[in-house]
Design a protein around this motif. Structure first.
Motif, PDB file in Angstrom:
ATOM      1  N   ILE A   1      -9.393   0.418  -1.876  1.00  0.00           N
ATOM      2  CA  ILE A   1      -9.054   1.833  -2.007  1.00  0.00           C
ATOM      3  C   ILE A   1      -9.698   2.601  -0.859  1.00  0.00           C
ATOM      4  O   ILE A   1     -10.692   2.161  -0.283  1.00  0.00           O
ATOM      5  CB  ILE A   1      -9.496   2.437  -3.363  1.00  0.00           C
ATOM      6  CG1 ILE A   1     -10.993   2.234  -3.614  1.00  0.00           C
ATOM      7  CG2 ILE A   1      -8.648   1.893  -4.505  1.00  0.00           C
ATOM      8  CD1 ILE A   1     -11.526   2.915  -4.860  1.00  0.00           C
ATOM      9  N   CYS A   2      -9.110   3.716  -0.556  1.00  0.00           N
ATOM     10  CA  CYS A   2      -9.671   4.647   0.418  1.00  0.00           C
ATOM     11  C   CYS A   2     -10.036   5.923  -0.335  1.00  0.00           C
ATOM     12  O   CYS A   2      -9.186   6.534  -0.982  1.00  0.00           O
ATOM     13  CB  CYS A   2      -8.666   4.956   1.519  1.00  0.00           C
ATOM     14  SG  CYS A   2      -8.336   3.529   2.566  1.00  0.00           S
TER      15      CYS A   2
ATOM     16  N   ILE B   1      -3.679  -5.273  -2.229  1.00  0.00           N
ATOM     17  CA  ILE B   1      -3.113  -4.008  -2.690  1.00  0.00           C
ATOM     18  C   ILE B   1      -4.061  -2.880  -2.298  1.00  0.00           C
ATOM     19  O   ILE B   1      -5.249  -2.915  -2.634  1.00  0.00           O
ATOM     20  CB  ILE B   1      -2.912  -4.031  -4.222  1.00  0.00           C
ATOM     21  CG1 ILE B   1      -1.993  -5.204  -4.598  1.00  0.00           C
ATOM     22  CG2 ILE B   1      -2.353  -2.705  -4.712  1.00  0.00           C
ATOM     23  CD1 ILE B   1      -1.965  -5.515  -6.070  1.00  0.00           C
ATOM     24  N   GLY B   2      -3.523  -1.882  -1.583  1.00  0.00           N
ATOM     25  CA  GLY B   2      -4.338  -0.761  -1.120  1.00  0.00           C
ATOM     26  C   GLY B   2      -3.779   0.571  -1.564  1.00  0.00           C
ATOM     27  O   GLY B   2      -2.563   0.766  -1.608  1.00  0.00           O
ATOM     28  N   SER B   3      -4.675   1.489  -1.868  1.00  0.00           N
ATOM     29  CA  SER B   3      -4.261   2.813  -2.329  1.00  0.00           C
ATOM     30  C   SER B   3      -5.287   3.867  -1.964  1.00  0.00           C
ATOM     31  O   SER B   3      -6.491   3.603  -1.987  1.00  0.00           O
ATOM     32  CB  SER B   3      -4.098   2.813  -3.856  1.00  0.00           C
ATOM     33  OG  SER B   3      -3.733   4.100  -4.328  1.00  0.00           O
TER      34      SER B   3
ATOM     35  N   TYR C   1       0.821  -1.202   0.000  1.00  0.00           N
ATOM     36  CA  TYR C   1       0.000   0.000   0.000  1.00  0.00           C
ATOM     37  C   TYR C   1       0.861   1.261   0.000  1.00  0.00           C
ATOM     38  O   TYR C   1       2.078   1.197   0.186  1.00  0.00           O
ATOM     39  CB  TYR C   1      -0.882   0.021   1.257  1.00  0.00           C
ATOM     40  CG  TYR C   1      -0.095   0.309   2.522  1.00  0.00           C
ATOM     41  CD1 TYR C   1      -0.053   1.606   3.048  1.00  0.00           C
ATOM     42  CD2 TYR C   1       0.643  -0.682   3.162  1.00  0.00           C
ATOM     43  CE1 TYR C   1       0.700   1.883   4.179  1.00  0.00           C
ATOM     44  CE2 TYR C   1       1.381  -0.407   4.292  1.00  0.00           C
ATOM     45  CZ  TYR C   1       1.411   0.877   4.797  1.00  0.00           C
ATOM     46  OH  TYR C   1       2.165   1.167   5.905  1.00  0.00           O
ATOM     47  N   THR C   2       0.212   2.379  -0.192  1.00  0.00           N
ATOM     48  CA  THR C   2       0.759   3.700   0.126  1.00  0.00           C
ATOM     49  C   THR C   2      -0.332   4.456   0.874  1.00  0.00           C
ATOM     50  O   THR C   2      -1.513   4.137   0.756  1.00  0.00           O
ATOM     51  CB  THR C   2       1.173   4.505  -1.119  1.00  0.00           C
ATOM     52  OG1 THR C   2       0.028   4.709  -1.941  1.00  0.00           O
ATOM     53  CG2 THR C   2       2.260   3.809  -1.903  1.00  0.00           C
ATOM     54  N   SER C   3       0.098   5.451   1.612  1.00  0.00           N
ATOM     55  CA  SER C   3      -0.859   6.241   2.391  1.00  0.00           C
ATOM     56  C   SER C   3      -0.373   7.680   2.430  1.00  0.00           C
ATOM     57  O   SER C   3       0.684   7.956   2.990  1.00  0.00           O
ATOM     58  CB  SER C   3      -0.972   5.680   3.809  1.00  0.00           C
ATOM     59  OG  SER C   3      -2.005   6.324   4.525  1.00  0.00           O
ATOM     60  N   LYS C   4      -1.140   8.564   1.840  1.00  0.00           N
ATOM     61  CA  LYS C   4      -0.709   9.956   1.777  1.00  0.00           C
ATOM     62  C   LYS C   4      -0.978  10.713   3.079  1.00  0.00           C
ATOM     63  O   LYS C   4      -0.124  11.423   3.576  1.00  0.00           O
ATOM     64  CB  LYS C   4      -1.388  10.661   0.608  1.00  0.00           C
ATOM     65  CG  LYS C   4      -0.863  12.054   0.381  1.00  0.00           C
ATOM     66  CD  LYS C   4      -1.243  12.586  -0.957  1.00  0.00           C
ATOM     67  CE  LYS C   4      -0.591  13.936  -1.144  1.00  0.00           C
ATOM     68  NZ  LYS C   4      -0.611  14.380  -2.500  1.00  0.00           N
TER      69      LYS C   4
END
Length: 158
Positions: free
Chosen positions: A81-82, A48-50, A7-10
């Protein structure tokens, strides 16, 4: 089943969701694509998360998907997804992942999102301010744990 959550997390929302997944899934580990790489061939399941920003998945997540597309096709995998606008989530997947990978996924969903103007910077802050003026009830934008629970049920059954 050994699972990798990549994942990534902004602003931290996607990371919160990853932490909730880690609490609920047995034998899962996470990898922040902004900080580390992962060899997914070692895992039975890949999640997979984004975050979604202006309709787009994070560029590092998209690169990961493109670079690992052939490996993913031979594994069990799922996406989350978020985003604040849960009604549009299928469109976001179609535009960012593509129909072939979506058809092979065990599950894909959105977990909702958060809209915290204080966590935004630059252009994103301006966009969030504009969008929040058009939303009737900003408190409706939240993380939906029931969606996370449904995701975990399906993924655990594999």
């Amino acid at each position: 089943m050994k699972s990798a959550i990549v994942y990534t997390s902004k602003t931290g929302t996607t990371k919160k969701c990853v932490d909730m997944l880690l609490e609920r899934l047995d034998n899962a580990v996470s990898f922040d694509l902004e900080k580390e790489s992962v060899d997914i061939s070692k895992y039975d399941m890949v999640i997979i998360g984004s975050p979604i920003r202006i309709g787009m998945m994070n560029k590092n997540v998209k690169k990961f998907i493109n670079d690992n597309e052939e490996i993913l096709k031979n594994k069990k995998y799922a996406f989350f997804i978020c985003c604040g606008f849960i009604d549009d989530y299928k469109r976001y997947y179609e535009e960012n992942v593509g129909s072939e990978l979506l058809e092979g996924a065990i599950f894909y969903d959105t977990f909702g999102g958060e809209m915290d103007i204080d966590k935004q910077k630059g252009f994103d802050k301006m966009v969030v301010k504009m969008v929040s003026k058009k939303i009737k009830n900003v408190s409706d934008i939240k993380i939906f744990e029931d969606r996370i629970d449904s995701f975990v049920r399906v993924v655990s059954e594999g």
